[in-house]
Design a protein around this motif. Structure first.
Motif, short mmCIF file in Angstrom:
data_model
loop_
_atom_site.label_atom_id
_atom_site.label_comp_id
_atom_site.label_asym_id
_atom_site.label_seq_id
_atom_site.Cartn_x
_atom_site.Cartn_y
_atom_site.Cartn_z
N SER A 23 0.83 -1.21 0.00
CA SER A 23 0.00 0.00 0.00
C SER A 23 0.86 1.26 0.00
N ALA A 24 1.96 1.25 0.73
CA ALA A 24 2.85 2.41 0.77
C ALA A 24 3.43 2.69 -0.61
N LYS A 25 3.90 1.65 -1.28
CA LYS A 25 4.47 1.84 -2.63
C LYS A 25 3.43 2.38 -3.59
N ASP A 26 2.21 1.84 -3.52
CA ASP A 26 1.13 2.32 -4.39
C ASP A 26 0.76 3.77 -4.06
N PHE A 27 0.62 4.07 -2.78
CA PHE A 27 0.21 5.41 -2.34
C PHE A 27 1.20 6.47 -2.81
N PHE A 28 2.48 6.25 -2.57
CA PHE A 28 3.47 7.27 -2.91
C PHE A 28 3.72 7.37 -4.41
N ALA A 29 3.52 6.29 -5.15
CA ALA A 29 3.66 6.35 -6.61
C ALA A 29 2.52 7.16 -7.24
N ARG A 30 1.35 7.19 -6.59
CA ARG A 30 0.18 7.91 -7.12
C ARG A 30 0.19 9.40 -6.79
N GLN A 31 1.06 9.84 -5.90
CA GLN A 31 1.11 11.26 -5.54
C GLN A 31 1.52 12.07 -6.76
N THR A 32 1.05 13.29 -6.82
CA THR A 32 1.35 14.12 -7.99
C THR A 32 2.54 15.03 -7.74
N GLY A 33 3.21 15.37 -8.81
CA GLY A 33 4.28 16.36 -8.77
C GLY A 33 5.40 16.03 -7.81
N ILE A 34 5.72 16.99 -6.98
CA ILE A 34 6.89 16.85 -6.11
C ILE A 34 6.68 15.87 -4.96
N TYR A 35 5.48 15.38 -4.75
CA TYR A 35 5.22 14.49 -3.61
C TYR A 35 5.23 13.01 -3.98
N ALA A 36 5.55 12.68 -5.21
CA ALA A 36 5.67 11.27 -5.60
C ALA A 36 7.00 10.73 -5.08
N ALA A 37 7.02 9.46 -4.71
CA ALA A 37 8.25 8.79 -4.26
C ALA A 37 8.20 7.35 -4.75
N PHE A 38 9.36 6.82 -5.07
CA PHE A 38 9.43 5.49 -5.68
C PHE A 38 10.43 4.61 -4.94
N PRO A 39 10.13 3.30 -4.87
CA PRO A 39 10.97 2.38 -4.09
C PRO A 39 12.45 2.43 -4.50
N GLU A 40 13.28 2.43 -3.47
CA GLU A 40 14.72 2.39 -3.68
C GLU A 40 15.31 1.13 -3.04
N GLN A 41 14.88 0.83 -1.82
CA GLN A 41 15.29 -0.38 -1.12
C GLN A 41 14.07 -0.96 -0.43
N GLU A 42 14.05 -2.28 -0.29
CA GLU A 42 12.96 -2.87 0.47
C GLU A 42 13.33 -4.24 1.01
#
Length: 100
Positions: A23-42
């Protein structure tokens, strides 16, 4: 809320650790503009995501009986972490018999 209290946020949910991290990966990938974040380590216990300007968001999970303790940490994305934590299903309220 003092900034120190915003950089580390916690909650407990009825979701499994795997569901929280997905859910965290999905939530942050859907954020718009400067608030999007994508997995780096897991791992099975955390996901580290990187966003605009190198901002890091870390979500950690620990199973706790029938629930999951969730911790979110970031420096600048504190509102987004709070919104994500608010999307998680809360623990059901315990019902007890009155009068005892």
């Amino acid at each position: 809320m003092a900034h120190r209290n915003r950089t580390l946020q916690e909650t407990t949910t009825s979701h499994t650790p795997a569901e929280v991290l997905r859910s965290a990966k999905d939530f942050f990938a859907r954020q718009t503009g400067i608030y999007a974040a994508f997995p780096e380590q897991e791992s099975k216990a955390h996901v580290t995501m990187r966003g605009q300007g190198g901002e890091e968001v870390v979500i950690g999970v620990v199973p706790d009986g029938g629930s999951t303790k969730v911790t979110g940490s970031t420096y600048l994305f504190d509102q987004q972490v709070a919104r994500f934590l608010a999307t998680l299903a809360p623990l059901p309220l315990e019902v007890t018999e009155g009068g005892e």
